[in-house]
Design a protein around this motif. Structure first.
Motif, PDB file in Angstrom:
ATOM      1  N   ALA A  72      -5.776   2.709 -21.595  1.00 49.10           N
ATOM      2  CA  ALA A  72      -6.616   2.120 -22.652  1.00 49.10           C
ATOM      3  C   ALA A  72      -7.087   3.149 -23.684  1.00 49.10           C
ATOM      4  O   ALA A  72      -8.127   2.987 -24.320  1.00 49.10           O
ATOM      5  N   THR A  73      -6.297   4.217 -23.872  1.00 49.41           N
ATOM      6  CA  THR A  73      -6.697   5.294 -24.807  1.00 49.41           C
ATOM      7  C   THR A  73      -6.975   4.758 -26.210  1.00 49.41           C
ATOM      8  O   THR A  73      -7.931   5.192 -26.866  1.00 49.41           O
ATOM      9  N   VAL A 110     -10.313  -4.474 -20.232  1.00 45.84           N
ATOM     10  CA  VAL A 110     -10.872  -3.252 -20.847  1.00 45.84           C
ATOM     11  C   VAL A 110     -12.196  -3.584 -21.537  1.00 45.84           C
ATOM     12  O   VAL A 110     -13.190  -2.861 -21.403  1.00 45.84           O
ATOM     13  N   ALA A 111     -12.212  -4.678 -22.301  1.00 46.43           N
ATOM     14  CA  ALA A 111     -13.439  -5.070 -23.001  1.00 46.43           C
ATOM     15  C   ALA A 111     -14.572  -5.291 -21.996  1.00 46.43           C
ATOM     16  O   ALA A 111     -15.709  -4.871 -22.222  1.00 46.43           O
ATOM     17  N   GLU A 142     -10.453  -0.472 -13.396  1.00 49.03           N
ATOM     18  CA  GLU A 142      -9.051  -0.196 -13.050  1.00 49.03           C
ATOM     19  C   GLU A 142      -8.384   0.788 -14.007  1.00 49.03           C
ATOM     20  O   GLU A 142      -7.277   1.250 -13.775  1.00 49.03           O
ATOM     21  N   PHE A 143      -9.051   1.115 -15.114  1.00 46.89           N
ATOM     22  CA  PHE A 143      -8.437   2.000 -16.102  1.00 46.89           C
ATOM     23  C   PHE A 143      -8.850   3.458 -15.903  1.00 46.89           C
ATOM     24  O   PHE A 143      -8.418   4.321 -16.661  1.00 46.89           O
ATOM     25  N   ARG A 163      -8.885  11.461 -26.631  1.00 47.48           N
ATOM     26  CA  ARG A 163      -9.469  11.680 -25.308  1.00 47.48           C
ATOM     27  C   ARG A 163      -9.454  10.375 -24.538  1.00 47.48           C
ATOM     28  O   ARG A 163      -9.650   9.306 -25.114  1.00 47.48           O
ATOM     29  N   ARG A 164      -9.312  10.498 -23.226  1.00 44.90           N
ATOM     30  CA  ARG A 164      -9.375   9.291 -22.396  1.00 44.90           C
ATOM     31  C   ARG A 164     -10.768   9.118 -21.815  1.00 44.90           C
ATOM     32  O   ARG A 164     -10.930   8.799 -20.651  1.00 44.90           O
ATOM     33  N   CYS A 165     -11.782   9.402 -22.590  1.00 49.75           N
ATOM     34  CA  CYS A 165     -13.145   9.218 -22.092  1.00 49.75           C
ATOM     35  C   CYS A 165     -13.941   8.454 -23.144  1.00 49.75           C
ATOM     36  O   CYS A 165     -13.598   8.457 -24.324  1.00 49.75           O
ATOM     37  N   VAL A 166     -14.991   7.813 -22.687  1.00 47.81           N
ATOM     38  CA  VAL A 166     -15.763   6.919 -23.549  1.00 47.81           C
ATOM     39  C   VAL A 166     -16.947   7.682 -24.141  1.00 47.81           C
ATOM     40  O   VAL A 166     -17.664   8.383 -23.435  1.00 47.81           O
TER      41      VAL A 166
END
Length: 387
Positions: A72-73, A110-111, A142-143, A163-166
């Protein structure tokens, strides 16, 4: 061709549209010809050149971005750009699209993982609202999504890998959620708390606003520039700082692309908090637009765009930069350059070489410093035939 952005202009909403240069050819050129803000850009491996929490509303129609791929990047990058309390609208595939049930299920998952509130699903269009505060991470999902660590400045976005972080709201100082910042048009003139990215930022912001009100009045009344007339539909401010020049033009029928040079303080968040638009860019590279797309180009302190900070050495060449300005400018368009008399002399010689007709003017009487103002017009010339 940015019809969505065009339809919002009558609502007093400024949309910044982008698309890659793709099989549909020059969609962005078409948008700019219509007078709608747009530039060439794609969601690939790097952050988009905008600060965190810039946009009140993000819209994606038939854009075919695989939002849930790579953990979900791409969705996370959209989340970085969307203000808390802002809206995300996706229209077209995979929303309730035949044979895309898994992609649609993943998108919803993802949402949900980010606690986005589902406002509506109608046909192939979905509307989500981002939570006002921090999303509900770090819950199980799960992501494998987790919050970014504090060392990561979420507004740093020039050649910065995705980045794969929020992005957590606590990583950006100030008030920026929709509903907390003042409504338009008050937000244009109120100093946003993000101005504190600079020392004494609030005072600097107010002084900058007053300075540009004076300067724009001088441009129109004394230098007789066509700002405010139908001759100028779009403007580029190549060294925008807090967007004061654009703010002073707000009552004119024109939009301004505010460019914050990538090596200068990251003030672009302030520009978006004001309700204006812009991008990061390094002027030692070409700008992502088609030739002859801007009516008016403005640059304060042109030499600072090509110098190494704190040094007299150039990172790139003033001639190359002015040729790039010439490329972006429409024939019969206007360039305004403010700098020291020595720099303006150099600029005037190059202007003559690229066939601009230029005059050098004194600055407005109330302002301090030694600046001169070069005003140039790009002439409408063509190569003479050799026969």
């Amino acid at each position: 061709v940015a019809s969505f952005g065009g339809s919002l202009l009558s609502e007093g909403i400024l949309a910044l549209s982008f698309a890659p240069r793709d099989s549909h050819k020059a969609q962005i050129q078409f948008a700019l010809e219509r007078g709608i803000p747009a530039f060439v850009l794609m969601l690939g491996t790097r952050r988009l050149p905008f600060p965190a929490f810039a946009f009140d509303f993000i819209h994606c129609s038939r854009c075919l971005i695989p939002f849930t791929a790579y953990n979900a990047t791409y969705f996370i990058e959209v989340d970085r750009l969307l203000r808390p309390g802002g809206y995300l609208v996706i229209s077209g595939p995979p929303v309730q699209w035949p044979k895309q049930d898994k992609e649609w299920a993943d998108l919803q998952a993802v949402a949900r993982a980010l606690c986005y509130e589902l406002i509506a699903v109608d046909g192939n269009t979905v509307i989500w609202k981002k939570p006002d505060g921090d999303s509900c991470l770090p819950n199980q999902n799960e992501f494998g999504l987790e919050s970014c660590d504090e060392s990561n400045d979420p507004s740093n976005a020039w050649y910065f890998k995705l980045r794969r972080c929020v992005t957590s709201t606590s990583s950006v100082n100030g008030e920026y959620p929709v509903g907390i910042i003042p409504k338009w048009p008050d937000r244009l003139t109120r100093a946003p708390s993000r101005a504190l990215v600079m020392k004494n930022g609030i005072d600097l912001f107010r002084a900058d606003t007053r300075r540009w009100t004076r300067r724009v009045a001088y441009y129109k009344n004394t230098l007789n520039l066509k700002l405010g007339s139908p001759a100028v539909r779009n403007v580029m401010d190549m060294n925008a700082f807090f967007g004061g020049f654009a703010a002073a033009l707000v009552s004119d029928p024109v939009w301004v692309m505010n460019v914050v040079p990538a090596r200068k303080p990251l003030t672009l968040g302030v520009i978006y908090d004001r309700g204006l638009i812009g991008v990061y860019h390094d002027w030692c590279e070409p700008f992502s637009t088609y030739p002859r797309t801007y009516d008016f180009i403005h640059v304060a302190g042109i030499e600072s765009l090509i110098k190494l900070p704190g040094s007299s050495k150039g990172r790139c060449n003033l001639v190359d930069l002015m040729v790039e300005m010439d490329r972006m400018l429409r024939p019969e368009g206007t360039v305004v350059i403010r700098d020291s008399p020595e720099v303006i002399d150099k600029v005037a010689r190059i202007a003559h070489a690229v066939r601009w007709t230029a005059t050098i003017n004194d600055k407005e009487p109330e302002s301090h410093g030694r600046e001169k103002i070069l005003v140039a017009t790009k002439t409408f010339w063509k190569l003479t035939s050799s026969h």
